[in-house]
Motif scaffolding. Structure first.
Motif, mmCIF file in Angstrom:
data_model
loop_
_atom_site.group_PDB
_atom_site.id
_atom_site.type_symbol
_atom_site.label_atom_id
_atom_site.label_comp_id
_atom_site.label_asym_id
_atom_site.label_seq_id
_atom_site.Cartn_x
_atom_site.Cartn_y
_atom_site.Cartn_z
ATOM 1 N N PRO A 219 0.727 -1.244 0.016
ATOM 2 C CA PRO A 219 -0.139 0.094 -0.172
ATOM 3 C C PRO A 219 0.694 1.176 0.054
ATOM 4 N N TRP A 220 1.992 1.279 0.468
ATOM 5 C CA TRP A 220 2.758 2.214 0.796
ATOM 6 C C TRP A 220 3.266 2.808 -0.952
ATOM 7 N N LEU A 221 3.801 2.112 -1.608
ATOM 8 C CA LEU A 221 3.875 2.113 -2.974
ATOM 9 C C LEU A 221 2.756 2.566 -3.915
ATOM 10 N N THR A 222 1.628 1.886 -3.626
ATOM 11 C CA THR A 222 0.629 2.047 -4.349
ATOM 12 C C THR A 222 -0.108 3.521 -4.237
ATOM 13 N N SER A 223 0.381 3.828 -2.866
ATOM 14 C CA SER A 223 -0.144 5.302 -2.594
ATOM 15 C C SER A 223 0.673 6.329 -3.162
ATOM 16 N N THR A 224 2.028 5.922 -3.111
ATOM 17 C CA THR A 224 3.010 6.937 -3.724
ATOM 18 C C THR A 224 2.610 7.028 -5.411
ATOM 19 N N LEU A 225 2.569 5.893 -5.931
ATOM 20 C CA LEU A 225 2.272 5.922 -7.579
ATOM 21 C C LEU A 225 0.863 6.684 -7.630
ATOM 22 N N ALA B 69 -5.812 5.001 4.504
ATOM 23 C CA ALA B 69 -6.837 4.394 3.949
ATOM 24 C C ALA B 69 -6.611 3.095 2.987
ATOM 25 N N THR B 70 -5.402 3.376 2.143
ATOM 26 C CA THR B 70 -4.755 2.513 1.209
ATOM 27 C C THR B 70 -4.486 1.104 2.028
ATOM 28 N N VAL B 71 -3.865 1.296 3.221
ATOM 29 C CA VAL B 71 -3.557 0.272 4.129
ATOM 30 C C VAL B 71 -4.829 -0.522 4.473
ATOM 31 N N HIS C 95 -15.212 1.965 3.702
ATOM 32 C CA HIS C 95 -15.827 3.099 3.407
ATOM 33 C C HIS C 95 -16.995 3.351 4.511
ATOM 34 N N ILE C 96 -17.281 2.277 5.091
ATOM 35 C CA ILE C 96 -18.437 2.354 6.178
ATOM 36 C C ILE C 96 -17.831 2.920 7.461
ATOM 37 N N ILE C 97 -16.517 2.332 7.671
ATOM 38 C CA ILE C 97 -15.946 3.239 8.641
ATOM 39 C C ILE C 97 -15.438 4.745 8.555
ATOM 40 N N LYS C 98 -15.163 4.844 7.391
ATOM 41 C CA LYS C 98 -14.922 6.019 6.775
ATOM 42 C C LYS C 98 -16.217 7.184 6.833
ATOM 43 N N SER C 99 -17.187 6.488 6.806
ATOM 44 C CA SER C 99 -18.533 7.344 7.179
ATOM 45 C C SER C 99 -18.567 8.032 8.441
ATOM 46 N N GLY C 100 -17.755 7.419 9.416
ATOM 47 C CA GLY C 100 -17.746 8.134 10.778
ATOM 48 C C GLY C 100 -16.701 9.372 10.933
ATOM 49 N N GLU C 101 -16.282 9.822 9.649
ATOM 50 C CA GLU C 101 -15.552 11.120 9.687
ATOM 51 C C GLU C 101 -16.135 12.206 10.339
ATOM 52 N N PRO C 102 -17.346 12.620 10.010
ATOM 53 C CA PRO C 102 -18.044 13.432 10.896
ATOM 54 C C PRO C 102 -17.933 13.618 12.342
ATOM 55 N N ALA C 103 -17.845 12.479 12.879
ATOM 56 C CA ALA C 103 -17.937 12.367 14.522
ATOM 57 C C ALA C 103 -16.691 12.721 14.863
ATOM 58 N N PHE C 104 -15.313 12.601 14.067
ATOM 59 C CA PHE C 104 -14.136 12.695 14.569
ATOM 60 C C PHE C 104 -13.993 14.377 14.371
ATOM 61 N N SER C 105 -14.432 14.761 13.308
ATOM 62 C CA SER C 105 -14.519 16.314 12.952
ATOM 63 C C SER C 105 -15.202 17.128 14.350
ATOM 64 N N VAL C 106 -16.347 16.795 14.634
ATOM 65 C CA VAL C 106 -17.018 17.401 15.945
ATOM 66 C C VAL C 106 -16.081 17.191 17.008
ATOM 67 N N LEU C 107 -15.598 16.026 17.424
ATOM 68 C CA LEU C 107 -14.797 15.688 18.642
ATOM 69 C C LEU C 107 -13.645 16.618 18.823
ATOM 70 N N VAL C 108 -12.799 16.735 17.307
ATOM 71 C CA VAL C 108 -11.539 17.289 17.365
ATOM 72 C C VAL C 108 -11.959 18.774 17.525
ATOM 73 N N SER C 109 -12.839 19.364 16.941
ATOM 74 C CA SER C 109 -13.163 20.905 16.952
ATOM 75 C C SER C 109 -13.529 21.228 18.335
ATOM 76 N N ILE D 93 -7.568 6.156 11.484
ATOM 77 C CA ILE D 93 -6.502 6.925 11.262
ATOM 78 C C ILE D 93 -7.063 7.667 10.101
ATOM 79 N N SER D 94 -7.386 7.353 9.029
ATOM 80 C CA SER D 94 -7.657 8.128 7.878
ATOM 81 C C SER D 94 -8.565 9.332 8.216
ATOM 82 N N ASN D 95 -9.566 8.756 8.850
ATOM 83 C CA ASN D 95 -10.559 9.888 9.459
ATOM 84 C C ASN D 95 -10.028 10.967 10.340
ATOM 85 N N LEU D 96 -9.166 10.359 11.072
ATOM 86 C CA LEU D 96 -8.581 11.767 11.999
ATOM 87 C C LEU D 96 -7.826 12.324 11.203
ATOM 88 N N ALA D 97 -6.950 12.003 10.279
ATOM 89 C CA ALA D 97 -6.096 12.732 9.101
ATOM 90 C C ALA D 97 -6.554 13.702 8.586
#
Length: 396
Positions: free
Chosen positions: A133-139, A184-186, A197-211, A254-258
């Motif tokens: 995944p690291w090389l795939t992300s780099t490409l 996300a690639t990992v 993508h189901i887990i990444k649907s939780g990004e708004p929760a991270f946004s509110v908590l961090v803010s 981690i992708s959500n938080l980043a």
């Protein structure tokens, strides 16, 4: 200098003097001319020093037979390009432009969702045959950077005007983008695309908590309530996932938080900057590539890449090269279109579009890869996506 009034087919023309009346009747005033003081003399004269174009006249009949004392006209001077009045409605001209704008936004959304689905399909195929995944992300970042550099050099796209302050403000955004992209690639290399993508649907929760806890921002009650179905749906989907993998789960988290930090840094760093969405993402890709490359070499390394590449070619054949090229190109294109759409739509519309994108990716991945899904798992995914939609509504 000639001015004219038109009633039916009979024009009244004059030079210097528009209207001369020798009757004791009171002066009728034009709405487009300043009021004239009453004169004791029986003759009243209205003069113009520049040409006057009449666009419309109402209540202008034969002299001496007017039923109203008010003559309304719309006009503009000859040396002006627009009417004096600023509230003229051009509904006929505006209608096509509004329709064209809606069509343009619709095209952006269709491309955004379609390109994202295609990227996820090819990305998963590559990661199954070539689990690096690291090389795939780099490409992915490298191909996108080359596309934009070529576009700037050939003047297909206008190169952005940047300075040191621009790149300085972009650096934390690029760091967060790099972490989110790799994580996300990992995740997708370890679990099903739909699960990521189901887990990444939780990004708004991270946004509110961090803010809330790091930035001290407060939100209305409905925003906090919308987090309940998001968190509950993601948890239900994770618990019932048949092919659960902790690395895959943590990668998506981690992708959500980043990406939350990427959005925060982007809002702070880009205030007052005038760079289009397309060029902004291009600069972001270039800087992320420079950050990611040494880490990719350190984590995986050229020896592992060469051995894995040889194995993938022997098992898949030449199609594998096409898969790698396609996932790299489509990754750049879908991100570029999403940033371009931000120039045309509101944040609320973008959030709704992002939610619908998740649905299209989850459903497409389940169908194409024939991912086994329990009814409870599907219910959790639906609840999480619904919570994301409610969040986008409550956030406004």
């Amino acid at each position: 200098m000639i001015s004219s009034f038109t009633q039916s087919a009979k024009p009244i023309n004059g030079s210097d003097v528009i209207l001369r009346r020798r009757s004791p009747a009171p002066i009728r005033r034009f709405s487009c001319l300043p009021p004239l003081p009453a004169q004791k003399s029986q003759s009243s004269v209205v003069c113009m020093k520049s040409a006057l174009h009449i666009s419309s006249v109402s209540n202008f009949g034969p002299l001496g037979t007017q039923k109203s004392d008010l003559i309304t006209c719309k006009s503009y001077e000859a040396d002006r390009s627009q009417p004096i009045e600023s509230n003229i409605e051009l509904t006929v001209a505006e209608a096509p432009s509004e329709a064209a704008k809606k069509a343009k936004i619709g095209l952006y959304f269709a491309l955004w969702w379609g390109l994202n689905v295609v990227f996820n399909i090819y990305n998963k195929k590559v990661l199954i045959a070539y689990p690096y995944p690291w090389l795939t992300s780099t490409l992915s970042l490298a191909v996108g950077s080359l596309i934009m550099l070529f576009s700037w050099m050939t003047r297909i796209a206008e190169a952005p005007k940047t300075d040191f302050e621009f790149w300085k403000s972009l650096f934390p955004v690029a760091v967060a983008h790099t972490i989110g992209h790799v994580a996300a690639t990992v995740s997708m290399s370890k679990v099903a695309v739909s699960f990521t993508h189901i887990i990444k649907s939780g990004e708004p929760a991270f946004s509110v908590l961090v803010s809330r806890f790091l930035l001290g921002e407060t939100f209305p009650g409905p925003v906090y309530l919308s987090l309940l179905p998001i968190i509950g749906g993601c948890a239900l989907a994770a618990v019932t996932e048949l092919n659960f993998n902790m690395i895959g789960f943590m990668g998506a988290m981690i992708s959500n938080l980043a990406f939350v930090f990427r959005n925060i840094f982007s809002k702070k760093g880009m205030k007052g900057k005038s760079v289009s969405g397309m060029n902004y993402y291009a600069c972001l890709s270039i800087l992320s590539l420079l950050i990611l490359t040494p880490f990719a070499i350190a984590v995986e390394g050229p020896q592992m890449w060469a051995a894995g590449w040889k194995t993938a070619l022997s098992e898949i054949g030449p199609n594998f090269v096409w898969w790698v090229a396609a996932q790299s190109v489509f990754y750049h294109l879908y991100n570029q279109v999403s940033y371009m759409s931000l120039d045309e739509i509101s944040p609320l519309t973008f959030s709704i579009g992002n939610t619908m994108k998740r649905i299209s990716v989850i459903v497409s991945a389940i169908i194409i890869f024939r991912t086994p899904v329990k009814p409870v798992n599907a219910l959790g995914a639906a609840i999480a996506v619904l919570g994301t939609f409610l969040y986008s509504q409550a956030k406004q």
